[in-house]
Scaffold this active site. Structure first.
Site, PDB file in Angstrom:
ATOM      1  CD  GLU A 125      23.787 -55.255   6.767  1.00 17.58           C
ATOM      2  OE1 GLU A 125      22.695 -55.285   7.038  1.00 17.58           O
ATOM      3  OE2 GLU A 125      24.572 -55.912   6.011  1.00 17.58           O
TER       4      GLU A 125
HETATM    5  C1  TNX Z   1      21.422 -54.007   4.734  1.00 16.73           C
HETATM    6  S1  TNX Z   1      22.753 -51.824   3.126  1.00 16.73           S
HETATM    7  C2  TNX Z   1      22.283 -54.536   3.911  1.00 16.73           C
HETATM    8  C3  TNX Z   1      22.466 -55.542   2.162  1.00 16.73           C
HETATM    9  C4  TNX Z   1      20.852 -56.164   2.160  1.00 16.73           C
HETATM   10  C5  TNX Z   1      19.900 -54.680   2.779  1.00 16.73           C
HETATM   11  C6  TNX Z   1      18.397 -55.544   2.717  1.00 16.73           C
HETATM   12  C7  TNX Z   1      23.549 -52.658   3.417  1.00 16.73           C
HETATM   13  C8  TNX Z   1      25.020 -51.996   3.092  1.00 16.73           C
HETATM   14  N1  TNX Z   1      23.937 -54.413   3.822  1.00 16.73           N
HETATM   15  O1  TNX Z   1      23.493 -56.739   2.722  1.00 16.73           O
HETATM   16  O2  TNX Z   1      21.050 -56.893   1.477  1.00 16.73           O
HETATM   17  O3  TNX Z   1      20.435 -54.081   3.786  1.00 16.73           O
HETATM   18  O4  TNX Z   1      17.736 -54.738   2.203  1.00 16.73           O
END
Ligand code: TNX
Length: 511
Positions: A326
């Site tokens: 992300e």
């Molecule tokens: C996605 S999964 C994220 C996290 C969040 C999560 C909540 C991922 C690699 N990143 O930063 O906490 O969703 O479900």
């Protein structure tokens, strides 16, 4: 009488007094069908019992001393007399079996005079104990009343895991958990043969691991958390303590330093890490994707190298997780340059990098480890590049996702993951083109934006983590939900004895 003696006497009376409730002594365990989770490969039972009592001796190879001591301590908890190596009765013996070609595999053979546990290493012996634990009465997990003897049916078990990587991830960045709380989680993971604890140590909301060369990361960057509810950090000594505890339980620790996004806590601690030289405020919300290390600055890489060097120096495991998810505030080209460079830096520090599925877009070589969480295209790209893939599908086994609409805790961006959803899927059929040997294993992450206590952790983990453990250990032809849910129901007493706060899903007829 001094105070100590009075309290010992009082304690003893209470202890005996409470014995009327749970009479382990009268317990006879009648095996009905295979109900061990994760299900062993081969399990046969014949008529007759091996009796464990104060005359039983436990002996074996010195390489298996860790497991031998664990079994002695476990049995001594529930037996009236401690159990040692100089009993005059029957024998529990730990033997090396070099024919087992996997160091986590084991055999258990139970006869009248001998209960043998065979493995090629302490790991296999340790998993044999976890299986044995589910064969003897659940009351032994926490007995207020001690028994003279226990009976173990004549079992013959051969078992070996399907996947080498069977993981659980705890996010200690959104909310922080103490050393004792993490140890409790390790205790619970152990029962179901999970062998990896991935710790998400840094995120926008907090930096949770001491880095001696950059002290503000913890002096300042650890003082925030989601809603300012639970902050803190581990000193390197505390990290070592968790790791040693995990290793004793044959759990490998994987530290994650999430980059280049999810870095607000670091950016807030050091202005110099920001492209504009200005530190942002600490962050206590739950948004993602707004922060990025300054990819163009040399200081950034000097910083990362210091962090990786210190983390590598305290990590006995093979891996360091670099996150990479992300990174919406990092330009794509910058992201790729950054991941390429940082993956190499991990290797230069003697560890193997792991990253979330977005890293498949960087230059990853054959055998690179990619953790699939949500983007099918990234997983397929990783497969094309011959990566090894850890499966953590958010819409199945993210343990922070609500069970259903009435679950108070958790998030629902990935839909709902009820107990059945988390269990009833085939690893090889989930993502087209991702199957077989390219899958290294399974990991269930628990993100903690909405999780603020160990009770919450347990509620989201259990019972879903038990199903994940079975997928990771015993997936294969025979696995199905109808059979599993009956076996899962029988875990109820064990979970209660262990004091686990678990979700009693309506999908399971709890015994
Ligand atoms: C996605 S999964 C994220 C996290 C969040 C999560 C909540 C991922 C690699 N990143 O930063 O906490 O969703 O479900």
């Amino acid at each position: 009488m001094n105070i100590l003696k009075v309290s010992i006497l009082l304690f003893t009376i209470l202890f005996i007094g409470s014995c009327t409730e749970t009479k382990v002594e009268e317990l006879k365990y009648i095996p009905t069908e295979i109900d061990i989770i994760p299900r062993p490969i081969i399990m046969e039972v014949a008529d007759g019992f091996f009796e464990i009592n104060s005359n039983t001796k436990i002996i074996g190879n010195s390489e298996m001393m860790n497991s031998i001591n664990i079994l002695r301590a476990y049995l001594s908890k529930g037996l009236k007399e401690n159990i040692g190596d100089n009993g005059v009765g029957n024998t529990i013996i730990f033997l090396t079996d070099d024919e087992l070609n996997n160091d986590e595999a084991y055999r258990i053979e139970v006869g009248k005079d001998v209960l043998s546990i065979k493995a090629s290493s302490d790991k296999g012996a340790f998993y044999a104990i976890q299986t044995l634990r589910q064969i003897i009465p659940a009351e032994m997990e926490n007995s207020t009343c001690k028994t003279n003897s226990l009976e173990v049916p004549y079992y013959k078990i051969y078992d070996s895991p399907r996947y080498e990587y069977r993981g659980f991830m705890l996010d200690v960045a959104r909310h922080f958990y103490t050393v004792a709380e993490v140890k409790r989680v390790i205790d619970l993971l152990t029962i179901y043969k999970i062998n990896t604890l991935h710790m998400h140590l840094t995120d926008d909301q907090g930096w949770r691991i001491e880095i001696k060369s950059w002290p503000a990361l913890t002096l300042y960057g650890s003082t925030s958390s989601v809603n300012s509810e639970r902050h803190g950090f581990y000193t390197q000594d505390e990290f070592l303590e968790i790791q040693a505890y995990a290793l004793k339980h044959h759990i490998e620790l994987i530290p994650e330093i999430d980059m280049p996004g999810h870095t607000n806590a670091a950016l807030a601690s050091y202005p110099i890490l920001n492209c504009n030289g200005e530190a942002p405020e600490l962050y206590t919300g739950v948004e993602v994707g707004f922060s990025s290390l300054c990819v163009a600055k040399d200081t950034t890489y000097a910083f990362i190298n210091d962090v990786l060097r210190e983390i590598a120096a305290i990590t006995t495991g093979r891996y360091i997780h670099i996150g990479g998810d992300e990174s919406h505030s990092t330009a794509t080209a910058d992201y790729i340059t950054f991941i390429n460079r940082v993956r190499k830096m991990v290797r230069d520090n003697g560890k193997e990098p792991i990253g979330w599925d977005e890293i498949a877009n960087a230059e990853i070589e054959k055998g690179a480890i990619v953790q699939y969480w949500g983007d099918v295209k990234n997983a397929q790209l990783a497969a094309k590049k011959k990566a090894r893939i850890i499966m953590s599908p958010a819409d199945r086994i993210y343990l922070d996702i609500k069970y259903n609409d009435s679950t108070k805790l958790g998030l629902k961006w990935a839909g709902f993951n009820d107990v059945k959803d988390a269990y009833d899927w085939k690893v090889d059929n989930l993502v087209e083109g991702v199957y077989g040997d390219m899958i290294m294993g399974i990991e269930a992450p628990l993100w903690t934006e909405t999780i603020t206590s160990v009770d919450d952790i347990e509620y989201m983990m259990f019972p879903r983590i038990i199903g994940v453990a079975e997928i990771a250990w015993s997936d294969g032809g025979g696995r199905n939900w109808e059979n599993y849910k009956v076996r899962l129901a029988k875990q109820k007493l064990r979970l209660e004895k262990l004091g686990v706060n678990f979700y009693k899903s309506d999908l399971v007829e709890w015994k």
